[in-house]
Write a protein that holds these residues in place. Sequence first.
Motif, PDB file in Angstrom:
ATOM      1  N   ILE A  14     -66.364 -71.366 -25.793  1.00 60.33           N
ATOM      2  CA  ILE A  14     -66.090 -70.094 -25.120  1.00 60.33           C
ATOM      3  C   ILE A  14     -65.251 -69.208 -26.031  1.00 60.33           C
ATOM      4  O   ILE A  14     -64.197 -69.631 -26.522  1.00 60.33           O
ATOM      5  N   ALA A  15     -65.719 -67.995 -26.254  1.00 55.44           N
ATOM      6  CA  ALA A  15     -64.938 -66.982 -26.969  1.00 55.44           C
ATOM      7  C   ALA A  15     -64.556 -65.913 -25.952  1.00 55.44           C
ATOM      8  O   ALA A  15     -65.404 -65.428 -25.198  1.00 55.44           O
ATOM      9  N   ALA A  16     -63.272 -65.562 -25.914  1.00 59.13           N
ATOM     10  CA  ALA A  16     -62.798 -64.639 -24.884  1.00 59.13           C
ATOM     11  C   ALA A  16     -61.755 -63.701 -25.461  1.00 59.13           C
ATOM     12  O   ALA A  16     -61.131 -63.999 -26.488  1.00 59.13           O
ATOM     13  N   PRO A  17     -61.528 -62.550 -24.811  1.00 56.81           N
ATOM     14  CA  PRO A  17     -60.456 -61.652 -25.258  1.00 56.81           C
ATOM     15  C   PRO A  17     -59.104 -62.351 -25.166  1.00 56.81           C
ATOM     16  O   PRO A  17     -58.948 -63.339 -24.443  1.00 56.81           O
ATOM     17  N   ILE A  63     -62.338 -73.781 -26.900  1.00 56.06           N
ATOM     18  CA  ILE A  63     -62.018 -72.350 -26.881  1.00 56.06           C
ATOM     19  C   ILE A  63     -62.015 -71.851 -28.318  1.00 56.06           C
ATOM     20  O   ILE A  63     -61.238 -72.335 -29.150  1.00 56.06           O
ATOM     21  N   ALA A  64     -62.894 -70.910 -28.608  1.00 52.72           N
ATOM     22  CA  ALA A  64     -63.021 -70.390 -29.972  1.00 52.72           C
ATOM     23  C   ALA A  64     -61.949 -69.338 -30.239  1.00 52.72           C
ATOM     24  O   ALA A  64     -61.611 -68.531 -29.375  1.00 52.72           O
ATOM     25  N   GLY A  65     -61.442 -69.350 -31.458  1.00 50.46           N
ATOM     26  CA  GLY A  65     -60.439 -68.364 -31.839  1.00 50.46           C
ATOM     27  C   GLY A  65     -61.051 -67.087 -32.380  1.00 50.46           C
ATOM     28  O   GLY A  65     -60.360 -66.083 -32.529  1.00 50.46           O
ATOM     29  N   GLU A  66     -62.347 -67.129 -32.670  1.00 53.80           N
ATOM     30  CA  GLU A  66     -63.042 -65.972 -33.230  1.00 53.80           C
ATOM     31  C   GLU A  66     -64.305 -65.686 -32.419  1.00 53.80           C
ATOM     32  O   GLU A  66     -64.805 -66.567 -31.699  1.00 53.80           O
ATOM     33  N   LEU A  86     -66.550 -61.652 -23.416  1.00 48.30           N
ATOM     34  CA  LEU A  86     -66.698 -63.087 -23.180  1.00 48.30           C
ATOM     35  C   LEU A  86     -68.070 -63.542 -23.677  1.00 48.30           C
ATOM     36  O   LEU A  86     -69.092 -62.949 -23.335  1.00 48.30           O
ATOM     37  N   ALA A  87     -68.080 -64.567 -24.517  1.00 52.38           N
ATOM     38  CA  ALA A  87     -69.333 -65.123 -25.019  1.00 52.38           C
ATOM     39  C   ALA A  87     -69.283 -66.636 -24.870  1.00 52.38           C
ATOM     40  O   ALA A  87     -68.215 -67.256 -24.976  1.00 52.38           O
TER      41      ALA A  87
END
Length: 288
Positions: A203-206, A231-234, A249-250
């Motif tokens: 998950i990539a999120a703001p 949880i992705a940092g990029e 959100l991706a």
Amino acid sequence: ISEEILKRLVEAYRRIRNTSRFILGNLYDFNPATDTVPYGEMAELDRWILHRLQEVVRRVREAYEQYQFHVVYTTLYNFCTVDLSALYLDVMKDRLYTSKAASPARRSAQTAMTEILEAMVRLLAPILTFTAEEVWLALPHYPGKAESVHLTQFPEVNGQYLQADLAERWKTLITVKGEVAKAIETARQNKVVGHSLDAAVVIAAPENLRAILETHREDLRTLLIVSDVRIAGEPLSGEAYRSTEIPSLAVSVSRAKGEKCNRCWIYSETVGSSVEHPTICARCRDNL
């Protein structure tokens, strides 16, 4: 009474009955006098459902006072369908079925479920008279428990359980869960995964949302009902799912690594690491 209303009442009865059966089936070894977990020590998801229960209690009591019996039916039906069956109880299965029998995590869930069912049968007693009585008698006994649900009062709203900040956090997490479910469904249609437990999710999120997800990292895997979550940092590249509900959100879904644990059904690279228990993961081995 119209045929349509009758159908809805029957469906409501079935849903409430099935929810009650599930909860009772998981309270067989729960003694409220010795096993109840104090509120401050309960898992956060259990405290969230108790918050939702207080909102239901308040709404149903108001509906009874105003003789709006259709609101009583609708509120309890939606609580059983949306909050319990489709979310809380579905997520709880992992904790109830795979944790150690007397572990704080399992006892926390049983504590919450006992409070939920006891409140529900009290609220339902004027409508489902005999069913409410049967459920009441099947609930675990404790000192001071009334002989009949019809000798009790409606539950009061417990102000301690009303936690606005907690409710807002879990509203956000549940919204994320809905978006991840869409990504998993797309992956299922593309034959990447079958069941959600086949999936490993990134998950990539703001930044503000990522902070919430990081704080609840331990809850995310069970909440999303997947085998692995990161949880992705990029920002994610490639064919990641892009949410239209939550900006930036991706979600990327791939098949989880490792083998399927025969006990919890989660895919883990620790399956096979034990000679004594070669078909289960390290988590299940520790719980046995």
